[in-house]
Motif scaffolding. Structure first.
Motif, short mmCIF file in Angstrom:
data_model
loop_
_atom_site.label_atom_id
_atom_site.label_comp_id
_atom_site.label_asym_id
_atom_site.label_seq_id
_atom_site.Cartn_x
_atom_site.Cartn_y
_atom_site.Cartn_z
N LEU A 53 55.57 26.77 30.74
CA LEU A 53 54.41 25.90 30.51
C LEU A 53 53.94 26.02 29.06
O LEU A 53 53.65 25.01 28.41
N ARG A 56 56.23 24.13 26.91
CA ARG A 56 56.07 22.69 27.11
C ARG A 56 54.81 22.18 26.43
O ARG A 56 54.81 21.13 25.80
N MET A 57 53.73 22.96 26.56
CA MET A 57 52.48 22.56 25.93
C MET A 57 52.67 22.49 24.41
O MET A 57 52.18 21.57 23.77
N MET A 60 54.27 19.46 23.35
CA MET A 60 53.40 18.29 23.45
C MET A 60 52.26 18.35 22.44
O MET A 60 51.33 17.55 22.47
N THR A 87 47.09 11.45 23.72
CA THR A 87 46.11 11.80 24.74
C THR A 87 46.84 12.50 25.87
O THR A 87 47.77 11.93 26.44
N ILE A 88 46.42 13.72 26.17
CA ILE A 88 47.15 14.50 27.18
C ILE A 88 46.22 14.86 28.33
O ILE A 88 45.09 15.31 28.10
N SER A 89 46.68 14.61 29.54
CA SER A 89 45.87 14.97 30.70
C SER A 89 46.42 16.25 31.32
O SER A 89 47.62 16.45 31.38
N LEU A 90 45.50 17.09 31.77
CA LEU A 90 45.88 18.40 32.30
C LEU A 90 45.14 18.65 33.61
O LEU A 90 44.02 18.19 33.79
N ASP A 91 45.74 19.44 34.48
CA ASP A 91 44.99 19.83 35.67
C ASP A 91 44.40 21.23 35.44
O ASP A 91 44.59 21.82 34.39
N VAL A 94 46.44 24.28 34.33
CA VAL A 94 46.81 24.31 32.92
C VAL A 94 45.58 24.61 32.07
O VAL A 94 45.61 25.49 31.19
N VAL B 499 50.81 18.17 33.70
CA VAL B 499 50.56 17.85 32.29
C VAL B 499 51.21 16.50 32.04
O VAL B 499 52.38 16.31 32.33
N MET B 500 50.44 15.56 31.55
CA MET B 500 51.02 14.24 31.33
C MET B 500 50.35 13.57 30.14
O MET B 500 49.14 13.65 29.99
N GLU B 501 51.17 12.93 29.35
CA GLU B 501 50.58 12.20 28.22
C GLU B 501 50.10 10.85 28.70
O GLU B 501 50.82 10.15 29.43
N LEU B 502 48.88 10.50 28.33
CA LEU B 502 48.36 9.19 28.73
C LEU B 502 48.63 8.20 27.60
O LEU B 502 48.22 8.44 26.46
#
Lengths: 103, 737
Positions: A53, A56-57, A60, A87-91, A94, B499-502
């Motif tokens: 992770l 990977r982060m 990104m 723009t990165i979304s995380l849960d 993370v 983890v996902m790029e929007l």
């Protein structure tokens, strides 16, 4: 506050500072991103947790020293980060592992 | 002789690879404003100034380490196919992050050309990039392009061809990773070189780096090909790993990443990038996100948008659907008058027009639904849906990345489970992937939609959009519960992080929307004209043969003559003329004869192969309220769900020799004594959840294994049947029909 308390407080603070990769760039209070309740600019101090992770982060663009903008106030666990042009979304699993400081 | 060149397009997700691929090759590959659309690589051809170029569009990746399926696909392609040149598409508005991948291409040594894409977007955001300076510092050609408009594409290909013409061997570039890691690399490289480790496919320094980065694929390959050297390498890596974790509290890959970004910064800070101003557009997109992804308002807006999609689809498509239905009714009636009585007529009317027409009649509905989905996807909203749904999916043991496979499969009714199953490749955890793969066929795909529309239209015509929405919600709930069940039994395991790029919000272009709508609709039409036509004819044959024995046919003929003999000859003649206005006696005679015809048709259908199977299954299916005719359609649905409608159409139109009645199938079902609201709901529930269609089953077998494919057939059918029985029994008990 007794000396002992002061010592343990310092010790705790020192530990937190030690944990911070790129610590010289993080002078403020450091905490997990998941507990950051407000939108605004932050600096990433450290990415912890699973090795894959972390890597990977980094790929990104989420790595120690970089500044980002939190775009999800009061969202608690979930989070959207604006880093450079992306723009990165995380849960929460993370964002729990991303230690940040407010700017 | 024409020169042949092999090129590959690689870059970050959403950097515009597929857009450029389409621009270069004239292809119309699906370009979505959603990361991970391209999972596999796609090939296209291009002729440029006498050179024939084979160009491959690789899936978007952030790095060249085996962290995801896309990264593996991209890396394996580069290593095994050795393209003569790689075009690295770099998003100019997010240069630093995009160059991280470029660094890894340089380290791998591939012949590289950088396509600096979206220079217009970057300029709007106040970012100026000096391409020449960047090219000098990186030592590779950099060509500014705008993939959407095609600006710079010729120059890009010229540069790429020039690089390919040099036919240089791969030249890996060295980046310094600090004293600790450089020392480790220096120790690793000679061992790798000496043993020609991993068949010499990768540059030695690259393997050393991958060992330090803990790349599972390379580690496994090393262990397989040369266990002794692998153990030596791992020992060196472990010792350096221990050292870095003790002194810096980080693993080597974090140090590697830090140095790569250091390298990138050192380049772009030499006057490559200048920021003129921050524009409002960024803030607009962020402000939209603040509202649309808000914890409380976000899901409400999402549900409202999805409901809006249904309202739009059903209200706007009502008229064209009705017109097409009328058209096929007219076509049937016209064929009836043109063709002579016999098997051919029955085949054309019942098999072909009833079968294919039944499916094609829903094209406008499917088209409107695809159009609405295209708007959501192209605007970037669908990625936000995935982000918001992750919270819900986690409860059920799934992952936010499962959302796209669900939506593709028909989460917003109208998809297809086959691409849905393939889209599960983006999931990294095998167990989450398997749970997604097995539950996506529960969604209401484009083939189930006509069945839903038909039964809802017939039995709940007052609130069509609401019921459609309700059944879509039901599909979601059942799929999620089934996933939970699988994840807590056969697929137990820890969740993986999301983890996902929007992608940025974009105004969809009408051209893009129309292309997306058309490509999906055309697939649907093509399927109706090929697979469905074939299956319809096969089922028609099964419903026609074996025919009634001659004595039974003679018996019916005798009954008809017997009835006719009780009437005056003029009355018989009047009835035979099929006039629209008949005398009372002739109407009575026509009624009696039609009754006999109906009985004959029913017996013929019962006698046929399909009828026999349907009757045999009825002993069980009556528990869910399905009669033998419905059974025939449901069995046909194992082949393809579209066939359900056409088979029902055929089963309920067979024997209706008098085609003055061009009433729709819905109306026929409504009048049938075996059908009512409860049966309709039980049938819908069964159709929604029973075994996936044949193509999906094959796809599951290919993506997972035949064991799982057979499991999905058995599990889904039993599960669906239990639900249908519950619905029918409870509904009948309370007389809800």
């Amino acid at each position: 506050m007794g000396l002992k308390d002061l010592h343990s407080g310092c010790h705790c603070f020192a530990n937190r500072m030690r944990k911070c990769w790129g610590k010289e760039k993080c002078p403020g209070t450091i905490g997990p991103l998941s507990q950051k309740g407000k939108a605004g600019r932050i600096r990433i101090c450290k990415v912890t947790g699973d090795r894959r992770l972390c890597a990977r982060m980094a790929s990104m663009g989420v790595y120690p020293g970089i500044e980002a903008e939190v775009i999800c106030p009061k969202n608690g666990s979930q989070c959207i980060l604006k880093i450079e042009g992306g723009t990165i979304s995380l849960d929460n699993s993370v964002s729990d592992n991303i230690l940040v400081t407010a700017l | 002789m024409t020169r042949q060149v092999i090129m590959a397009l690689a870059g970050n997700p959403n950097a515009g690879k597929t857009t450029l691929f389409n621009q270069l090759t004239g292809a119309r590959q699906h370009v979505g404003n959603y990361p991970g659309i391209t999972v596999d690589h796609k090939e296209g051809l291009l002729e440029h100034q006498g050179t024939r170029i084979t160009i491959t569009d690789l899936p978007g990746t952030y790095s060249m380490t085996a962290y995801s399926a896309e990264e593996l696909v991209a890396r394996d392609y580069l290593i095994s196919n050795r393209p003569e040149v790689v075009i690295n598409i770099v998003d100019a508005s997010n240069l630093e992050r995009n160059l991280y991948l470029t660094c890894q291409f340089l380290e791998l040594g591939v012949p590289l050309v950088i396509a600096l894409n979206m220079v217009d977007v970057a300029r709007d955001r106040g970012i100026e990039i000096k391409a020449d300076k960047l090219a000098d510092l990186l030592g590779v050609p950099v060509v500014p392009i705008i993939a959407r408009s095609g600006f710079g594409k010729d120059k890009l290909i010229d540069e790429a061809l020039a690089v390919a013409a040099r036919k240089q061997s791969w030249q890996p570039r060295d980046i310094s990773y600090g004293d600790d890691l450089d020392a480790a690399i220096a120790a690793l490289v000679p061992k790798i070189e000496a043993t020609h480790f991993v068949d010499g496919l990768y540059p030695p320094r690259y393997i050393a780096l991958k060992y330090l980065e803990n790349d599972e694929q390379i580690l496994a390959k090393g262990k397989d090909t040369d266990p002794a050297t692998a153990a030596e390498l791992e020992a060196i890596v472990n010792s350096v790993c221990e050292h870095t974790t003790k002194t810096l509290d980080v693993y080597p890959e974090a140090i590697i990443a830090d140095h790569r970004y250091g390298f990138i910064k050192s380049i772009i800070r030499q006057g490559v990038v200048t920021h003129k101003f921050d524009t409002d557009r960024l803030y607009t997109s962020d402000r939209i996100d603040q509202v649309l992804t808000n914890r409380l308002i976000g899901p409400v807006i999402m549900l409202a948008i999805l409901f809006g999609v249904y309202q739009f689809t059903f209200s706007w498509s009502e008229l064209p659907v009705a017109l097409l239905e009328d058209f096929f009714g007219w076509l049937s009636a016209a064929t009836e008058t043109i063709l002579p009585d016999g098997r051919l007529k029955s085949l054309v009317i019942s098999g072909i027009i009833g079968g294919v027409g039944g499916v094609l009649g829903f094209v406008p509905l499917i088209m409107f639904m695809f159009f609405a989905i295209a708007i959501l996807e192209d605007s970037g909203y669908l990625a936000r849906v995935a982000y918001m749904m992750d919270r819900v999916f986690r409860i059920f043991g799934l992952h936010g990345s499962s959302v796209m496979p669900f939506i593709v499969s028909g989460g917003i009714a109208g998809g297809c489970a086959v691409p849905g199953v393939m889209a599960t490749r983006t999931l990294r955890s095998p167990k989450e992937r398997m749970a997604t793969l097995l539950t996506v066929p529960f969604m209401n795909c484009g083939a189930k939609m006509p069945v839903l529309a038909l039964l809802i239209g017939a039995f709940f015509s007052d609130n069509k959009a609401q019921y459609m929405f309700l059944f879509t919600m039901l599909a979601w709930i059942v799929a999620l519960l089934a996933a939970r069940l699988l994840r807590s039994t056969v697929l137990r395991g820890a969740p993986t992080p999301f983890v996902m790029e929007l992608p940025p919000y974009r105004f969809p272009t009408m051209r893009g929307l129309l292309i997306h709508t058309w490509e999906r609709t055309w697939q649907y039409i093509k399927k109706a004209g090929t697979v469905i036509l074939g299956i319809s004819i096969l089922l028609w044959a099964m419903m026609t043969f074996p025919q009634l024995p001659a004595e039974r046919l003679a018996g019916y003929e005798a009954m008809r003559q017997n009835i006719a003999s009780g009437y005056d000859e003029t009355i018989v003649a009047e009835q035979a003329q099929e006039r629209t206005v008949l005398s009372a006696a002739a109407t009575d005679l026509a009624g009696q004869l039609q009754e006999i015809n109906k009985r004959e048709a029913e017996e013929a259908l019962r006698h046929s192969l399909a009828g026999r199977i349907g009757i045999a299954v009825e002993t069980v299916s009556h528990l869910a309220g399905f009669d033998w005719r419905t059974n025939i359609a449901l069995i046909g649905g194992f082949a393809a769900k579209e066939v359900i409608i056409s088979t029902l159409g055929t089963a309920y139109s067979m024997g209706e020799v008098n085609t003055d009645q061009t009433e729709s199938l819905g109306e026929r079902l409504k009048k049938d004594s075996n059908w009512n609201r409860v049966v309709a709901v039980a049938a819908l529930v069964f159709i929604m959840f029973y075994a996936p269609c044949f193509v999906t089953v094959i796809c599951i077998a290919r993506e997972a294994s035949w064991r799982w494919a057979l499991f999905s057939i058995g599990f889904n059918t039993v599960f669906a049947f239990i639900l249908a029985v519950l619905v029918f029994q409870i509904g009948s008990f309370f007389h809800l029909g």
